[in-house]
Design an enzyme around this catalytic site. Structure first.
Site, short mmCIF file in Angstrom:
data_model
loop_
_atom_site.label_atom_id
_atom_site.label_comp_id
_atom_site.label_asym_id
_atom_site.label_seq_id
_atom_site.Cartn_x
_atom_site.Cartn_y
_atom_site.Cartn_z
N GLY A 149 77.11 9.51 64.50
CA GLY A 149 78.27 9.93 63.77
C GLY A 149 78.70 9.99 62.64
N HIS A 150 78.65 9.23 61.91
CA HIS A 150 79.54 9.58 60.33
C HIS A 150 78.24 8.96 59.46
CE1 HIS A 150 82.40 7.31 58.13
NE2 HIS A 150 83.61 8.26 58.96
N TYR A 151 77.76 9.50 58.95
CA TYR A 151 77.59 11.05 58.79
C TYR A 151 76.20 11.26 59.41
CZ TYR A 151 82.36 11.37 57.29
OH TYR A 151 83.89 11.43 57.03
N LEU A 175 77.55 6.21 56.64
CA LEU A 175 78.67 5.41 56.00
C LEU A 175 79.74 4.78 57.20
CD1 LEU A 175 79.96 8.35 53.44
CD2 LEU A 175 78.37 7.25 52.89
#
Length: 70
Positions: free
Chosen positions: A43-45, A50
């Site tokens: 989810g990041h990203y 990251l």
């Protein structure tokens, strides 16, 4: 890892220090093995993983807590 676990109360999955590499009275250096399987990466990203800055800061705080505990 045993030394880390003795020094601070944090435990996985919220432990962001794996190993103490160097430790003196005024300086500490630690490491953390990061894998793309970490739960925050999808989810990041998506497509550009990251490590969230807040988790980087947490690893620094944990490292400082280890130094203070010594």
């Amino acid at each position: 890892m045993e030394e880390v676990l003795k020094a601070i109360p944090h435990r996985p999955p919220f432990l962001f220090v794996d190993k103490i590499v160097e430790l003196t009275e005024t300086k500490i250096k630690t490491t953390r093995e990061i894998s793309l399987q970490e739960p925050f990466f999808p989810g990041h990203y998506p497509g550009n993983p990251l490590m969230p800055g807040v988790l980087i800061c947490e690893s620094i705080f944990q490292t400082g807590a280890i130094l203070l505990s010594k």
